[in-house]
Write an enzyme that holds these catalytic residues in place. Structure first.
Site, PDB file in Angstrom:
ATOM      1  N   MET A  35       0.618  -1.148  -0.500  1.00 43.01           N
ATOM      2  CA  MET A  35      -0.283  -0.440  -0.253  1.00 43.01           C
ATOM      3  C   MET A  35       0.477   2.060  -0.163  1.00 43.01           C
ATOM      4  O   MET A  35      -0.488   2.905   0.300  1.00 43.01           O
ATOM      5  CB  MET A  35      -0.939   0.161   1.135  1.00 43.01           C
ATOM      6  CG  MET A  35      -2.234  -0.244   0.599  1.00 43.01           C
ATOM      7  SD  MET A  35      -3.621  -0.439   1.919  1.00 43.01           S
ATOM      8  CE  MET A  35      -4.252  -1.724   2.595  1.00 43.01           C
ATOM      9  N   PRO A  36       2.271   1.314  -0.372  1.00 43.15           N
ATOM     10  CA  PRO A  36       2.893   2.596  -0.318  1.00 43.15           C
ATOM     11  C   PRO A  36       1.613   3.270  -1.892  1.00 43.15           C
ATOM     12  O   PRO A  36       1.549   3.280  -2.234  1.00 43.15           O
ATOM     13  CB  PRO A  36       4.295   2.234  -0.434  1.00 43.15           C
ATOM     14  CG  PRO A  36       4.161   0.273  -0.845  1.00 43.15           C
ATOM     15  CD  PRO A  36       2.524   0.399  -0.579  1.00 43.15           C
ATOM     16  N   VAL A  37       2.153   5.084  -1.201  1.00 44.85           N
ATOM     17  CA  VAL A  37       2.382   5.957  -2.162  1.00 44.85           C
ATOM     18  C   VAL A  37       3.801   6.923  -2.318  1.00 44.85           C
ATOM     19  O   VAL A  37       4.019   7.108  -1.024  1.00 44.85           O
ATOM     20  CB  VAL A  37       1.375   6.869  -1.676  1.00 44.85           C
ATOM     21  CG1 VAL A  37       0.858   7.986  -2.634  1.00 44.85           C
ATOM     22  CG2 VAL A  37      -0.069   5.486  -1.625  1.00 44.85           C
TER      23      VAL A  37
END
Lengths: 67, 67, 67, 67, 67, 67
Positions: free
Chosen positions: E1-3
């Site tokens: 889920m990295p942004v």
């Protein structure tokens, strides 16, 4: 001169892992875009799972449902 | 209507210093761009030195090397 | 090592004004927090008035109403 | 694919309220822009009132003045 | 889920280079933090040199001085 | 006092749709967290598909592959 902001959920990334992410991401920008590491910042923001929403639910909710 | 996000390393900035930064930055935007202070936000994010990378290393690493 | 992101509506700020904002904001961080200008970034993002909402309306709408 | 970053002052928003904001904001993007919830992130950042400036003062200062 | 938000000066990075940065940065997050590529976003923001300040000057000014 | 930054791919969202997103997101914050619309900003950033990466590829690449 790149500034990289990385948002991840707070899942216990260690100082060593964060240093490895910093090194790896900096290397990509140096290698691909010929950026100067001396003016490259990488900033990691660790976000509580109550505060990160995906598909309309918080990650805390999603993980509870997944149990 | 400016929104100003200021990221700094967590190095013990006092509430007074942060208030002074808020006042100073707001003043620059009012003076130079004629912005309305009433709709000017300044948000300060203090980042752990493990989470801030510069020149491919975390600031924690850099400061350890500099000792 | 500060990174400052300034979001303003796109209202024709000149290159000179933006340079003055950069100088002014950097000076505040140097003066108040003793930051090093050589590792201080100030990034200005100019946003179309259709894309900036205030009080539930876009700035384009608000300015049309204000005529 | 939207990424939504929401900054609010740290005023005790509960996990339930944050989940409701996540659901509500995701729904707006699905309904209005036909976005896919499965690739929609909503990230909430709660900011200390010393660190949030409005009208040239920190929110801590403003609230003290308002007493 | 990295942004991951990457800000760089607008210096003509090609679509291929940007794709390579996206691939490289995603790989770092997968390799080091075991993140899922399917929920990893990398967003590149190219900033005009008038709008990027370093050491109290805009990059446009700095480059003019360096000639 | 919320500041909401919404990043979406540049896919032709109309001024009306963006206004509707602004209204809808502001309403969620007013309804759920009792925020004041007069000090609520919603900022929409439309990102070129070359500049948005998902699953290690740019959206431009992903869409080409999906044809």
């Amino acid at each position: 001169m790149p500034v990289v902001n990385i948002q991840i959920t707070r899942d216990g990334a260690t100082a060593e892992q964060k240093a490895e992410v910093i090194a790896g991401v900096t290397d990509v920008l140096v290698r691909v875009l010929n950026k100067d590491p001396a003016t490259t910042f990488v900033i990691i923001d660790e976000v509580d799972t109550d505060n990160w929403g995906h598909a309309g639910k918080s990650v805390t909710q999603l993980r509870a449902l997944a149990k």
